[in-house]
Design a protein around this motif. Sequence first.
Motif, PDB file in Angstrom:
ATOM      1  N   LEU A  15      -9.686 -41.738  -3.104  1.00  0.00           N
ATOM      2  CA  LEU A  15      -8.960 -41.109  -4.203  1.00  0.00           C
ATOM      3  C   LEU A  15      -7.618 -41.788  -4.484  1.00  0.00           C
ATOM      4  O   LEU A  15      -6.815 -41.264  -5.248  1.00  0.00           O
ATOM      5  N   ASP A  16      -7.396 -42.956  -3.900  1.00  0.00           N
ATOM      6  CA  ASP A  16      -6.153 -43.677  -4.143  1.00  0.00           C
ATOM      7  C   ASP A  16      -6.000 -43.945  -5.638  1.00  0.00           C
ATOM      8  O   ASP A  16      -6.895 -44.488  -6.282  1.00  0.00           O
ATOM      9  N   GLY A  17      -4.884 -43.520  -6.208  1.00  0.00           N
ATOM     10  CA  GLY A  17      -4.606 -43.725  -7.622  1.00  0.00           C
ATOM     11  C   GLY A  17      -5.153 -42.644  -8.533  1.00  0.00           C
ATOM     12  O   GLY A  17      -4.892 -42.669  -9.739  1.00  0.00           O
ATOM     13  N   VAL A  18      -5.891 -41.682  -7.999  1.00  0.00           N
ATOM     14  CA  VAL A  18      -6.412 -40.595  -8.827  1.00  0.00           C
ATOM     15  C   VAL A  18      -5.248 -39.701  -9.245  1.00  0.00           C
ATOM     16  O   VAL A  18      -4.438 -39.281  -8.414  1.00  0.00           O
ATOM     17  N   ALA A  19      -5.165 -39.405 -10.547  1.00  0.00           N
ATOM     18  CA  ALA A  19      -4.033 -38.637 -11.068  1.00  0.00           C
ATOM     19  C   ALA A  19      -4.424 -37.259 -11.590  1.00  0.00           C
ATOM     20  O   ALA A  19      -3.551 -36.453 -11.888  1.00  0.00           O
ATOM     21  N   ASP A  20      -5.730 -37.008 -11.730  1.00  0.00           N
ATOM     22  CA  ASP A  20      -6.142 -35.721 -12.300  1.00  0.00           C
ATOM     23  C   ASP A  20      -7.584 -35.419 -11.933  1.00  0.00           C
ATOM     24  O   ASP A  20      -8.270 -36.234 -11.309  1.00  0.00           O
ATOM     25  N   LYS A  21      -8.035 -34.230 -12.329  1.00  0.00           N
ATOM     26  CA  LYS A  21      -9.394 -33.780 -12.028  1.00  0.00           C
ATOM     27  C   LYS A  21     -10.437 -34.741 -12.582  1.00  0.00           C
ATOM     28  O   LYS A  21     -11.435 -35.039 -11.920  1.00  0.00           O
ATOM     29  N   GLU A  22     -10.225 -35.240 -13.781  1.00  0.00           N
ATOM     30  CA  GLU A  22     -11.168 -36.175 -14.395  1.00  0.00           C
ATOM     31  C   GLU A  22     -11.351 -37.403 -13.511  1.00  0.00           C
ATOM     32  O   GLU A  22     -12.476 -37.862 -13.285  1.00  0.00           O
ATOM     33  N   GLY A  23     -10.249 -37.929 -13.008  1.00  0.00           N
ATOM     34  CA  GLY A  23     -10.313 -39.092 -12.122  1.00  0.00           C
ATOM     35  C   GLY A  23     -11.042 -38.786 -10.830  1.00  0.00           C
ATOM     36  O   GLY A  23     -11.835 -39.598 -10.338  1.00  0.00           O
ATOM     37  N   LEU A  24     -10.791 -37.612 -10.267  1.00  0.00           N
ATOM     38  CA  LEU A  24     -11.484 -37.207  -9.052  1.00  0.00           C
ATOM     39  C   LEU A  24     -12.987 -37.107  -9.294  1.00  0.00           C
ATOM     40  O   LEU A  24     -13.793 -37.600  -8.500  1.00  0.00           O
ATOM     41  N   MET A  25     -13.368 -36.503 -10.408  1.00  0.00           N
ATOM     42  CA  MET A  25     -14.788 -36.355 -10.715  1.00  0.00           C
ATOM     43  C   MET A  25     -15.459 -37.724 -10.890  1.00  0.00           C
ATOM     44  O   MET A  25     -16.579 -37.939 -10.421  1.00  0.00           O
ATOM     45  N   GLU A  26     -14.781 -38.660 -11.547  1.00  0.00           N
ATOM     46  CA  GLU A  26     -15.348 -39.998 -11.732  1.00  0.00           C
ATOM     47  C   GLU A  26     -15.534 -40.703 -10.397  1.00  0.00           C
ATOM     48  O   GLU A  26     -16.559 -41.363 -10.173  1.00  0.00           O
ATOM     49  N   ARG A  27     -14.562 -40.556  -9.495  1.00  0.00           N
ATOM     50  CA  ARG A  27     -14.710 -41.162  -8.166  1.00  0.00           C
ATOM     51  C   ARG A  27     -15.884 -40.536  -7.421  1.00  0.00           C
ATOM     52  O   ARG A  27     -16.627 -41.227  -6.733  1.00  0.00           O
ATOM     53  N   CYS A  28     -16.059 -39.224  -7.561  1.00  0.00           N
ATOM     54  CA  CYS A  28     -17.192 -38.542  -6.919  1.00  0.00           C
ATOM     55  C   CYS A  28     -18.515 -39.050  -7.474  1.00  0.00           C
ATOM     56  O   CYS A  28     -19.464 -39.283  -6.715  1.00  0.00           O
ATOM     57  N   VAL A  29     -18.582 -39.226  -8.786  1.00  0.00           N
ATOM     58  CA  VAL A  29     -19.807 -39.719  -9.422  1.00  0.00           C
ATOM     59  C   VAL A  29     -20.216 -41.051  -8.795  1.00  0.00           C
ATOM     60  O   VAL A  29     -21.377 -41.255  -8.424  1.00  0.00           O
ATOM     61  N   HIS A  30     -19.251 -41.963  -8.655  1.00  0.00           N
ATOM     62  CA  HIS A  30     -19.567 -43.293  -8.156  1.00  0.00           C
ATOM     63  C   HIS A  30     -19.828 -43.290  -6.652  1.00  0.00           C
ATOM     64  O   HIS A  30     -20.821 -43.864  -6.199  1.00  0.00           O
ATOM     65  N   ALA A  31     -18.974 -42.655  -5.882  1.00  0.00           N
ATOM     66  CA  ALA A  31     -19.122 -42.681  -4.422  1.00  0.00           C
ATOM     67  C   ALA A  31     -20.381 -41.957  -3.967  1.00  0.00           C
ATOM     68  O   ALA A  31     -21.066 -42.413  -3.054  1.00  0.00           O
ATOM     69  N   LEU A  32     -20.673 -40.831  -4.600  1.00  0.00           N
ATOM     70  CA  LEU A  32     -21.810 -40.004  -4.180  1.00  0.00           C
ATOM     71  C   LEU A  32     -23.083 -40.297  -4.974  1.00  0.00           C
ATOM     72  O   LEU A  32     -24.099 -39.632  -4.778  1.00  0.00           O
ATOM     73  N   GLU A  33     -22.995 -41.276  -5.878  1.00  0.00           N
ATOM     74  CA  GLU A  33     -24.149 -41.667  -6.698  1.00  0.00           C
ATOM     75  C   GLU A  33     -24.756 -40.447  -7.402  1.00  0.00           C
ATOM     76  O   GLU A  33     -25.968 -40.229  -7.397  1.00  0.00           O
ATOM     77  N   LEU A  34     -23.891 -39.646  -8.029  1.00  0.00           N
ATOM     78  CA  LEU A  34     -24.349 -38.433  -8.702  1.00  0.00           C
ATOM     79  C   LEU A  34     -25.108 -38.777  -9.982  1.00  0.00           C
ATOM     80  O   LEU A  34     -24.820 -39.784 -10.630  1.00  0.00           O
ATOM     81  N   PRO A  35     -26.053 -37.946 -10.358  1.00  0.00           N
ATOM     82  CA  PRO A  35     -26.886 -38.237 -11.540  1.00  0.00           C
ATOM     83  C   PRO A  35     -26.112 -38.131 -12.851  1.00  0.00           C
ATOM     84  O   PRO A  35     -25.033 -37.526 -12.910  1.00  0.00           O
ATOM     85  N   ASP A  36     -26.673 -38.696 -13.887  1.00  0.00           N
ATOM     86  CA  ASP A  36     -26.043 -38.690 -15.212  1.00  0.00           C
ATOM     87  C   ASP A  36     -25.757 -37.284 -15.714  1.00  0.00           C
ATOM     88  O   ASP A  36     -24.795 -37.079 -16.452  1.00  0.00           O
ATOM     89  N   TRP A  37     -26.573 -36.314 -15.326  1.00  0.00           N
ATOM     90  CA  TRP A  37     -26.402 -34.953 -15.819  1.00  0.00           C
ATOM     91  C   TRP A  37     -25.310 -34.174 -15.069  1.00  0.00           C
ATOM     92  O   TRP A  37     -25.022 -33.038 -15.398  1.00  0.00           O
ATOM     93  N   PHE A  38     -24.661 -34.805 -14.082  1.00  0.00           N
ATOM     94  CA  PHE A  38     -23.591 -34.136 -13.333  1.00  0.00           C
ATOM     95  C   PHE A  38     -22.516 -33.652 -14.305  1.00  0.00           C
ATOM     96  O   PHE A  38     -22.025 -34.409 -15.134  1.00  0.00           O
TER      97      PHE A  38
END
Length: 111
Positions: A15-38
């Motif tokens: 989460l280095d450099g994450v400034a908001d919820k949107e950024g956190l969610m994007e990092r989760c999508v990539h790290a956890l390989e979440l599906p497109d419908w997340f």
Amino acid sequence: MTHDVSGRHVVALDLDGVADKEGLMERCVHALELPDWFGRNWDALADSLADPSVWPAAVGERGLLVVVTGWRGYARTRPDEWATAEDVFAQAADRTPALTVALALGETPAR
């Protein structure tokens, strides 16, 4: 980045450099390989963390260890959001014995 430690599949959630919820969610999508419908909201994150069928395919039956790094800046700048994120991580881990979420206390290595 993923590793195998003690039989568990390990995912680093940086989460280095994450400034908001949107950024956190994007990092989760990539790290956890979440599906497109997340849904990129707290409920969707809680559900995805607690549902092994959504985890990266490499996890299999071994369980998942999510190591959260670089989180302190986000926690300082968005304490209410970070409190919600911590609660989501804790509740998902409580609901799912195969899931462990660990907060790394060291500094994020330089890139």
